[in-house]
Design an enzyme around this catalytic site. Structure first.
Site, PDB file in Angstrom:
ATOM      1  N   ALA A  66       0.871  -1.170   0.000  1.00 47.86           N
ATOM      2  CA  ALA A  66       0.000   0.000   0.000  1.00 47.86           C
ATOM      3  C   ALA A  66       0.910   1.222   0.000  1.00 47.86           C
ATOM      4  O   ALA A  66       2.069   1.140   0.416  1.00 47.86           O
ATOM      5  CB  ALA A  66      -0.867  -0.010   1.245  1.00 47.86           C
ATOM      6  N   GLY A 112       0.432  -4.878   0.858  1.00 48.10           N
ATOM      7  CA  GLY A 112      -0.754  -4.927  -0.011  1.00 48.10           C
ATOM      8  C   GLY A 112      -0.484  -5.610  -1.345  1.00 48.10           C
ATOM      9  O   GLY A 112      -1.419  -6.111  -1.977  1.00 48.10           O
ATOM     10  N   GLU A 115      -0.829  -9.166  -0.612  1.00 46.42           N
ATOM     11  CA  GLU A 115      -2.266  -9.385  -0.353  1.00 46.42           C
ATOM     12  C   GLU A 115      -3.044  -9.429  -1.670  1.00 46.42           C
ATOM     13  O   GLU A 115      -3.978 -10.214  -1.824  1.00 46.42           O
ATOM     14  CB  GLU A 115      -2.797  -8.286   0.571  1.00 46.42           C
ATOM     15  CG  GLU A 115      -2.241  -8.430   1.993  1.00 46.42           C
ATOM     16  CD  GLU A 115      -2.643  -7.293   2.901  1.00 46.42           C
ATOM     17  OE1 GLU A 115      -2.297  -6.128   2.602  1.00 46.42           O
ATOM     18  OE2 GLU A 115      -3.316  -7.546   3.914  1.00 46.42           O
ATOM     19  N   GLU A 135       4.302  -5.142   7.422  1.00 45.73           N
ATOM     20  CA  GLU A 135       3.540  -4.046   8.049  1.00 45.73           C
ATOM     21  C   GLU A 135       3.970  -3.735   9.476  1.00 45.73           C
ATOM     22  O   GLU A 135       3.922  -2.591   9.914  1.00 45.73           O
ATOM     23  CB  GLU A 135       2.027  -4.379   8.031  1.00 45.73           C
ATOM     24  CG  GLU A 135       1.368  -4.183   6.677  1.00 45.73           C
ATOM     25  CD  GLU A 135       1.478  -5.386   5.749  1.00 45.73           C
ATOM     26  OE1 GLU A 135       2.257  -6.321   6.044  1.00 45.73           O
ATOM     27  OE2 GLU A 135       0.786  -5.387   4.722  1.00 45.73           O
TER      28      GLU A 135
HETATM   29  N1  COA Z   1       4.639   3.150  -0.592  1.00 49.20           N
HETATM   30  C1  COA Z   1       5.042   4.307  -1.124  1.00 49.20           C
HETATM   31  N2  COA Z   1       6.174   4.451  -1.825  1.00 49.20           N
HETATM   32  C2  COA Z   1       6.924   3.367  -2.012  1.00 49.20           C
HETATM   33  C3  COA Z   1       6.567   2.098  -1.481  1.00 49.20           C
HETATM   34  C4  COA Z   1       5.361   2.024  -0.747  1.00 49.20           C
HETATM   35  N3  COA Z   1       4.917   0.866  -0.229  1.00 49.20           N
HETATM   36  N4  COA Z   1       7.530   1.202  -1.799  1.00 49.20           N
HETATM   37  C5  COA Z   1       8.440   1.870  -2.518  1.00 49.20           C
HETATM   38  N5  COA Z   1       8.090   3.163  -2.644  1.00 49.20           N
HETATM   39  C6  COA Z   1       8.799   4.240  -3.351  1.00 49.20           C
HETATM   40  C7  COA Z   1      10.008   4.730  -2.556  1.00 49.20           C
HETATM   41  O1  COA Z   1       9.607   5.670  -1.572  1.00 49.20           O
HETATM   42  C8  COA Z   1      10.829   5.331  -3.668  1.00 49.20           C
HETATM   43  O2  COA Z   1      10.264   6.585  -4.028  1.00 49.20           O
HETATM   44  P1  COA Z   1      11.220   7.890  -4.241  1.00 49.20           P
HETATM   45  O3  COA Z   1      12.115   7.485  -5.373  1.00 49.20           O
HETATM   46  O4  COA Z   1      10.260   8.951  -4.592  1.00 49.20           O
HETATM   47  O5  COA Z   1      11.950   8.072  -2.953  1.00 49.20           O
HETATM   48  C9  COA Z   1      10.577   4.394  -4.837  1.00 49.20           C
HETATM   49  O6  COA Z   1       9.369   3.739  -4.553  1.00 49.20           O
HETATM   50  C10 COA Z   1      11.666   3.349  -5.023  1.00 49.20           C
HETATM   51  O7  COA Z   1      11.814   2.646  -3.818  1.00 49.20           O
HETATM   52  P2  COA Z   1      13.207   2.475  -3.036  1.00 49.20           P
HETATM   53  O8  COA Z   1      12.908   2.241  -1.589  1.00 49.20           O
HETATM   54  O9  COA Z   1      14.124   3.601  -3.375  1.00 49.20           O
HETATM   55  O10 COA Z   1      13.766   1.139  -3.728  1.00 49.20           O
HETATM   56  P3  COA Z   1      14.783   0.100  -3.089  1.00 49.20           P
HETATM   57  O11 COA Z   1      15.194  -0.799  -4.214  1.00 49.20           O
HETATM   58  O12 COA Z   1      15.851   0.796  -2.330  1.00 49.20           O
HETATM   59  O13 COA Z   1      13.924  -0.749  -2.026  1.00 49.20           O
HETATM   60  C11 COA Z   1      11.970  -1.954  -1.242  1.00 49.20           C
HETATM   61  C12 COA Z   1      12.855  -1.578  -2.466  1.00 49.20           C
HETATM   62  C13 COA Z   1      10.760  -2.685  -1.803  1.00 49.20           C
HETATM   63  C14 COA Z   1      12.759  -2.849  -0.314  1.00 49.20           C
HETATM   64  C15 COA Z   1      11.544  -0.660  -0.500  1.00 49.20           C
HETATM   65  O14 COA Z   1      11.015   0.245  -1.431  1.00 49.20           O
HETATM   66  C16 COA Z   1      10.508  -0.888   0.580  1.00 49.20           C
HETATM   67  O15 COA Z   1      10.832  -1.381   1.642  1.00 49.20           O
HETATM   68  N6  COA Z   1       9.245  -0.480   0.317  1.00 49.20           N
HETATM   69  C17 COA Z   1       8.191  -0.533   1.286  1.00 49.20           C
HETATM   70  C18 COA Z   1       7.708  -1.949   1.469  1.00 49.20           C
HETATM   71  C19 COA Z   1       6.614  -2.016   2.523  1.00 49.20           C
HETATM   72  O16 COA Z   1       6.835  -1.794   3.693  1.00 49.20           O
HETATM   73  N7  COA Z   1       5.410  -2.363   2.071  1.00 49.20           N
HETATM   74  C20 COA Z   1       4.294  -2.550   2.950  1.00 49.20           C
HETATM   75  C21 COA Z   1       3.472  -1.349   2.996  1.00 49.20           C
HETATM   76  S1  COA Z   1       2.063  -1.616   4.024  1.00 49.20           S
END
Ligand code: COA
Length: 260
Positions: A66, A112, A115, A135
């Site tokens: 999400a 999400g 999910e 989460e």
């Molecule tokens: N919500 C909003 N933005 C998100 C996102 C999310 N769930 N997951 C990734 N993004 C965005 C990042 O903020 C970043 O945006 P920016 O370039 O404007 O800063 C972009 O997507 C790229 O992500 P980034 O974190 O730089 O890539 P990465 O390769 O370093 O890491 C992940 C990849 C998937 C490990 C990391 O993005 C992450 O942990 N995301 C969240 C996962 C999460 O907790 N999901 C559950 C949500 S309930």
């Protein structure tokens, strides 16, 4: 209808729904969820569509969760509403839909995103995919059905471990746990999903809808799944599909199902 956050493509009777927010790793914001509701509702109603493949744009992510940026301003009531609304309008809609929906998990499927994949009827993952429900790292729990569907798919012990540690698992581990049906190379992911969906589309559509309903009943505490099976089995005898399937067998030819 034109969408801002989704790409829609058709390949014969298959409708692709591609989550298209690549710069945010296809994170599901409210607008994307609303578009998903519309796209899925339309696909289920469209008689030219036999089934759906959901995937993410780009090579890196199916859906990374999400959209976390929308969480900061929510209170208890809005948080509850977000989960309820999402569950009803997207995740339950897919799971209880009358047409087969396959998730082609092409990279990160987190929160999400996992999910969403779990709400689909079948999951096929690319070998670079990573999956998890992280989460609790945000002070949250899964809200789009994740605690329920993960438990049903992998069992309580693994679900507790995955959700409480927030660890990501590899596609190979997801296969071993029964979380995904198949793992293939990223290059062959869509071909594999299409091959499976095309096979399902050769079968009797109304029987497929009945099978989805009866199998879903197995994990619905509000209904008796055996009763649902009896009812759906009986209903099949009132369909042209059954007439065609049985005649084709007796006449030693391939059936041609017309219903949708
Ligand atoms: N919500 C909003 N933005 C998100 C996102 C999310 N769930 N997951 C990734 N993004 C965005 C990042 O903020 C970043 O945006 P920016 O370039 O404007 O800063 C972009 O997507 C790229 O992500 P980034 O974190 O730089 O890539 P990465 O390769 O370093 O890491 C992940 C990849 C998937 C490990 C990391 O993005 C992450 O942990 N995301 C969240 C996962 C999460 O907790 N999901 C559950 C949500 S309930």
């Amino acid at each position: 209808m034109a969408f801002e956050n989704l790409l829609i493509e058709y390949k014969e009777r298959i409708q692709y729904i591609i989550i298209n927010r690549e710069s945010k790793l296809n994170a599901l914001n409210k607008a994307t969820l609303a578009e998903l509701h519309t796209a899925i509702t339309e696909a289920f109603a469209n008689t030219l569509v036999g089934g759906i493949i959901i995937t993410g744009a780009g090579q890196k992510a199916f859906v990374a969760g999400a959209d976390i940026s929308e969480f900061a301003s929510l209170g208890v009531d809005k948080g509850t509403e977000l989960a309820r609304d999402g569950q009803i309008k997207v995740f339950n809609l897919i799971e209880h839909g009358p047409k087969p929906v396959i998730a082609a998990v092409n990279g990160f499927a987190l929160g999400g995103g996992l999910e969403l994949a779990m709400a689909c009827h079948i999951r096929i993952a690319s070998d670079n995919a990573k999956m998890g429900l992280p989460e609790v790292t945000l002070g949250l729990i899964p809200g789009y059905g994740g605690t329920q569907r993960l438990t049903r798919l992998v069992g309580k012990g693994k679900a507790l471990e995955m959700i409480m540690t927030a660890d990501m698992i590899t596609a190979a581990e997801a296969y071993e746990f029964g979380l995904v049906n198949h793992v293939v190379s990223q290059d062959s992911l869509l071909a594999k999903a299409e091959e499976m969906l095309n096979k399902i589309l050769l079968r009797a559509p109304l029987a497929i809808a009945s099978a989805i309903k009866a199998i879903n009943a197995a994990t619905d505490p509000a209904v008796n799944g055996f009763d649902t099976e009896i009812e759906e089995f009986g209903k099949c005898f009132g369909t042209n599909d059954l007439q065609e399937g049985v005649s084709a067998f007796l006449q030693k030819r391939k059936p041609e199902f017309k219903s949708n």
